[in-house]
Write a protein that holds these residues in place. Structure first.
Motif, PDB file in Angstrom:
ATOM      1  N   GLY A 172       0.799  -1.216   0.000  1.00 56.17           N
ATOM      2  CA  GLY A 172       0.000   0.000   0.000  1.00 56.17           C
ATOM      3  C   GLY A 172       0.833   1.268   0.000  1.00 56.17           C
ATOM      4  N   PHE A 173       2.100   1.152   0.413  1.00 55.94           N
ATOM      5  CA  PHE A 173       2.995   2.315   0.433  1.00 55.94           C
ATOM      6  C   PHE A 173       3.981   2.293  -0.749  1.00 55.94           C
ATOM      7  CE2 PHE A 173       1.792   1.320   4.807  1.00 55.94           C
ATOM      8  CZ  PHE A 173       1.232   2.527   5.202  1.00 55.94           C
ATOM      9  N   GLY A 174       3.793   1.351  -1.680  1.00 57.47           N
ATOM     10  CA  GLY A 174       4.652   1.286  -2.860  1.00 57.47           C
ATOM     11  C   GLY A 174       5.996   0.649  -2.612  1.00 57.47           C
ATOM     12  N   ALA A 175       6.162  -0.040  -1.461  1.00 52.11           N
ATOM     13  CA  ALA A 175       7.462  -0.633  -1.142  1.00 52.11           C
ATOM     14  C   ALA A 175       7.859  -1.709  -2.141  1.00 52.11           C
ATOM     15  CB  ALA A 175       7.430  -1.203   0.276  1.00 52.11           C
ATOM     16  N   ASP A 176       6.879  -2.456  -2.659  1.00 49.97           N
ATOM     17  CA  ASP A 176       7.204  -3.503  -3.625  1.00 49.97           C
ATOM     18  C   ASP A 176       7.726  -2.908  -4.926  1.00 49.97           C
ATOM     19  OD1 ASP A 176       4.810  -2.320  -4.121  1.00 49.97           O
ATOM     20  OD2 ASP A 176       3.696  -4.163  -4.523  1.00 49.97           O
ATOM     21  N   ARG A 177       7.156  -1.807  -5.347  1.00 53.51           N
ATOM     22  CA  ARG A 177       7.626  -1.140  -6.560  1.00 53.51           C
ATOM     23  C   ARG A 177       9.027  -0.567  -6.359  1.00 53.51           C
ATOM     24  NH1 ARG A 177       4.878  -1.413 -11.636  1.00 53.51           N
ATOM     25  NH2 ARG A 177       2.745  -2.087 -11.169  1.00 53.51           N
ATOM     26  N   PHE A 178       9.276   0.018  -5.180  1.00 54.15           N
ATOM     27  CA  PHE A 178      10.616   0.527  -4.882  1.00 54.15           C
ATOM     28  C   PHE A 178      11.638  -0.607  -4.859  1.00 54.15           C
ATOM     29  CE2 PHE A 178       8.200   4.097  -2.828  1.00 54.15           C
ATOM     30  CZ  PHE A 178       8.663   5.089  -3.686  1.00 54.15           C
ATOM     31  N   TYR A 179      11.260  -1.755  -4.303  1.00 57.06           N
ATOM     32  CA  TYR A 179      12.173  -2.894  -4.214  1.00 57.06           C
ATOM     33  C   TYR A 179      12.563  -3.401  -5.593  1.00 57.06           C
ATOM     34  CZ  TYR A 179      13.743  -7.698  -3.406  1.00 57.06           C
ATOM     35  OH  TYR A 179      14.461  -8.874  -3.411  1.00 57.06           O
ATOM     36  N   LEU A 180      11.610  -3.418  -6.516  1.00 58.71           N
ATOM     37  CA  LEU A 180      11.870  -3.926  -7.854  1.00 58.71           C
ATOM     38  C   LEU A 180      12.478  -2.877  -8.785  1.00 58.71           C
ATOM     39  CD1 LEU A 180       8.612  -6.042  -8.394  1.00 58.71           C
ATOM     40  CD2 LEU A 180      10.908  -6.877  -7.825  1.00 58.71           C
ATOM     41  N   GLY A 181      12.609  -1.658  -8.324  1.00 62.21           N
ATOM     42  CA  GLY A 181      13.243  -0.636  -9.133  1.00 62.21           C
ATOM     43  C   GLY A 181      12.298   0.219  -9.937  1.00 62.21           C
ATOM     44  N   HIS A 182      10.994   0.063  -9.744  1.00 62.57           N
ATOM     45  CA  HIS A 182      10.004   0.883 -10.442  1.00 62.57           C
ATOM     46  C   HIS A 182       9.736   2.140  -9.592  1.00 62.57           C
ATOM     47  CE1 HIS A 182       9.172  -2.416 -13.267  1.00 62.57           C
ATOM     48  NE2 HIS A 182       9.202  -3.230 -12.210  1.00 62.57           N
ATOM     49  N   TRP A 183      10.650   3.105  -9.637  1.00 63.56           N
ATOM     50  CA  TRP A 183      10.570   4.257  -8.752  1.00 63.56           C
ATOM     51  C   TRP A 183       9.378   5.154  -9.058  1.00 63.56           C
ATOM     52  CZ3 TRP A 183      13.689   4.348  -4.620  1.00 63.56           C
ATOM     53  CH2 TRP A 183      14.821   3.543  -4.642  1.00 63.56           C
ATOM     54  N   GLN A 184       9.113   5.421 -10.287  1.00 59.62           N
ATOM     55  CA  GLN A 184       8.006   6.327 -10.625  1.00 59.62           C
ATOM     56  C   GLN A 184       6.668   5.751 -10.181  1.00 59.62           C
ATOM     57  OE1 GLN A 184       8.389   7.000 -14.841  1.00 59.62           O
ATOM     58  NE2 GLN A 184      10.154   8.363 -14.621  1.00 59.62           N
ATOM     59  N   GLU A 185       6.461   4.448 -10.472  1.00 59.94           N
ATOM     60  CA  GLU A 185       5.211   3.821 -10.033  1.00 59.94           C
ATOM     61  C   GLU A 185       5.142   3.745  -8.510  1.00 59.94           C
ATOM     62  OE1 GLU A 185       7.220   2.776 -12.259  1.00 59.94           O
ATOM     63  OE2 GLU A 185       6.185   2.266 -14.121  1.00 59.94           O
ATOM     64  N   GLY A 186       6.316   3.557  -7.876  1.00 61.21           N
ATOM     65  CA  GLY A 186       6.335   3.495  -6.418  1.00 61.21           C
ATOM     66  C   GLY A 186       5.912   4.803  -5.776  1.00 61.21           C
ATOM     67  N   ILE A 187       6.375   5.944  -6.339  1.00 62.48           N
ATOM     68  CA  ILE A 187       5.981   7.241  -5.809  1.00 62.48           C
ATOM     69  C   ILE A 187       4.485   7.486  -5.995  1.00 62.48           C
ATOM     70  CG2 ILE A 187       6.291   9.736  -6.085  1.00 62.48           C
ATOM     71  CD1 ILE A 187       9.201   9.187  -6.821  1.00 62.48           C
ATOM     72  N   GLY A 188       3.985   7.130  -7.180  1.00 67.75           N
ATOM     73  CA  GLY A 188       2.556   7.289  -7.423  1.00 67.75           C
ATOM     74  C   GLY A 188       1.717   6.414  -6.519  1.00 67.75           C
ATOM     75  N   LYS A 189       2.210   5.233  -6.255  1.00 68.71           N
ATOM     76  CA  LYS A 189       1.481   4.318  -5.375  1.00 68.71           C
ATOM     77  C   LYS A 189       1.522   4.795  -3.927  1.00 68.71           C
ATOM     78  CE  LYS A 189       1.075  -0.694  -4.687  1.00 68.71           C
ATOM     79  NZ  LYS A 189       1.713  -2.009  -4.966  1.00 68.71           N
ATOM     80  N   LEU A 190       2.631   5.428  -3.533  1.00 69.87           N
ATOM     81  CA  LEU A 190       2.773   5.914  -2.169  1.00 69.87           C
ATOM     82  C   LEU A 190       1.799   7.049  -1.878  1.00 69.87           C
ATOM     83  CD1 LEU A 190       4.246   6.111   0.566  1.00 69.87           C
ATOM     84  CD2 LEU A 190       5.942   7.573  -0.569  1.00 69.87           C
ATOM     85  N   PHE A 191       1.711   8.033  -2.782  1.00 66.19           N
ATOM     86  CA  PHE A 191       0.852   9.195  -2.536  1.00 66.19           C
ATOM     87  C   PHE A 191      -0.617   8.908  -2.812  1.00 66.19           C
ATOM     88  CE2 PHE A 191       4.993  11.263  -3.012  1.00 66.19           C
ATOM     89  CZ  PHE A 191       4.971  12.143  -1.954  1.00 66.19           C
ATOM     90  N   SER A 192      -0.913   7.795  -3.475  1.00 64.84           N
ATOM     91  CA  SER A 192      -2.327   7.437  -3.688  1.00 64.84           C
ATOM     92  C   SER A 192      -2.786   6.358  -2.722  1.00 64.84           C
ATOM     93  CB  SER A 192      -2.527   6.949  -5.127  1.00 64.84           C
ATOM     94  OG  SER A 192      -1.801   5.750  -5.367  1.00 64.84           O
ATOM     95  N   PHE A 193      -1.905   6.055  -1.714  1.00 67.55           N
ATOM     96  CA  PHE A 193      -2.228   5.002  -0.737  1.00 67.55           C
ATOM     97  C   PHE A 193      -2.601   3.690  -1.434  1.00 67.55           C
ATOM     98  CE2 PHE A 193      -3.151   9.042   1.398  1.00 67.55           C
ATOM     99  CZ  PHE A 193      -2.345   8.932   2.518  1.00 67.55           C
ATOM    100  N   GLY A 194      -1.739   3.329  -2.375  1.00 64.31           N
ATOM    101  CA  GLY A 194      -1.955   2.067  -3.078  1.00 64.31           C
ATOM    102  C   GLY A 194      -3.153   2.080  -3.988  1.00 64.31           C
ATOM    103  N   GLY A 195      -3.464   3.264  -4.523  1.00 63.32           N
ATOM    104  CA  GLY A 195      -4.653   3.342  -5.387  1.00 63.32           C
ATOM    105  C   GLY A 195      -5.902   2.960  -4.626  1.00 63.32           C
ATOM    106  N   LEU A 196      -5.941   3.399  -3.315  1.00 63.70           N
ATOM    107  CA  LEU A 196      -7.067   3.060  -2.428  1.00 63.70           C
ATOM    108  C   LEU A 196      -7.282   1.554  -2.327  1.00 63.70           C
ATOM    109  CD1 LEU A 196      -9.619   5.841  -3.472  1.00 63.70           C
ATOM    110  CD2 LEU A 196      -7.979   5.852  -1.563  1.00 63.70           C
ATOM    111  N   GLY A 197      -6.163   0.822  -2.389  1.00 65.46           N
ATOM    112  CA  GLY A 197      -6.218  -0.634  -2.218  1.00 65.46           C
ATOM    113  C   GLY A 197      -6.327  -1.413  -3.511  1.00 65.46           C
ATOM    114  N   VAL A 198      -6.823  -0.788  -4.563  1.00 66.10           N
ATOM    115  CA  VAL A 198      -6.993  -1.501  -5.841  1.00 66.10           C
ATOM    116  C   VAL A 198      -5.644  -1.785  -6.474  1.00 66.10           C
ATOM    117  CG1 VAL A 198      -8.005  -1.396  -8.137  1.00 66.10           C
ATOM    118  CG2 VAL A 198      -9.252  -0.448  -6.182  1.00 66.10           C
TER     119      VAL A 198
END
Length: 246
Positions: free
Chosen positions: A197-223
């Motif tokens: 929900g905080f984009g940690a998985d995206r950060f771990y895999l190296g997808h930084w842009q998606e990770g930031i978007g996922k962090l500020f959207s709270f995981g796309g409200l779970g979706v």
């Protein structure tokens, strides 16, 4: 001026012309088919080492290959019908049906090989060439220094010693480069479930842009979080550098 040079054709003449073209086409096709078959028959005759082209007997192994077979000096006791290649030689039926199980006649390849039971026996095998075996039934030489998971290289593979198959037991095969940077699939899935929900998985895999978007959207409200869990579990979402999981 050009109208006086027109040629008149009746129905009978038109049908005759069509029939002639049709017959010439059949003759050309038949000639081409025969020319294609001649090299194939010649090649089969050239490659055949027996008087009966439907059967192929594997030649006796070399002395170097026989060093892995049980002898009096080794003291091993193995049944003759359980000996692996190259301790045995078999006569294969080349006219067998692909994928069907058949019985082949085998014998001990060398009189110095020591085994228990009859030295002439039958073993079952699946009708297929060695290069048609499954990936777990042969061992390939892996290449070092790969830098892309999409890279394909040519290497040599050898079937397992206890497996019977047609053709050469060592064959070339194209493999995809098994390149990795140390990303673990289990770690990525665990992070996606717990901290996705905080984009940690995206950060771990190296997808930084998606990770930031996922962090500020709270995981796309779970979706978005649920979607990434599914994608990682199916190996659809991998490291950003294109490497493979370990």
């Amino acid at each position: 001026m050009f109208g006086s040079q027109c040629v008149r054709l009746n129905i009978r003449s038109a049908l005759l012309i069509v029939v002639c073209f049709f017959l010439n086409g059949i003759k050309f096709t038949s000639t081409a088919h025969n020319h294609m078959e001649v090299p194939t028959k010649s090649e089969n005759h050239k490659n055949s080492t027996n008087s009966n082209p439907d059967y192929l007997t594997i030649s006796s192994p070399s002395q170097t290959e026989l060093m892995s077979c049980p002898t009096e000096a080794s003291g091993e006791t193995v049944e003759c019908k359980q000996l692996p290649f190259p301790c045995i030689k078999c006569s294969f039926n080349l006219s067998c049906i692909y994928g069907k199980e058949q019985m082949v006649t085998c014998s001990v390849a060398n009189p110095h090989v020591v085994c228990i039971g009859p030295r002439d026996f039958q073993r079952s095998m699946i009708c297929r060439y060695c290069w048609q075996t499954e990936a777990w039934e042969h061992t390939c030489i892996l290449k070092d220094g790969c830098n892309s998971a999409n890279q394909i290289y040519l290497t040599n593979c050898s079937v397992q010693p206890d497996l019977l198959c047609l053709g050469a037991r060592t064959f070339p095969k194209r493999l995809r480069c098994n390149w990795t940077h140390g990303y673990r699939w289990s770690t990525a899935l665990f992070i996606s479930i717990t901290l996705g929900g905080f984009g940690a998985d995206r950060f771990y895999l190296g997808h930084w842009q998606e990770g930031i978007g996922k962090l500020f959207s709270f995981g796309g409200l779970g979706v978005w979080t649920l979607i990434d869990v599914i994608l990682i579990s199916l190996h659809y979402l991998g490291p950003a550098d294109g490497s493979l999981y370990i």
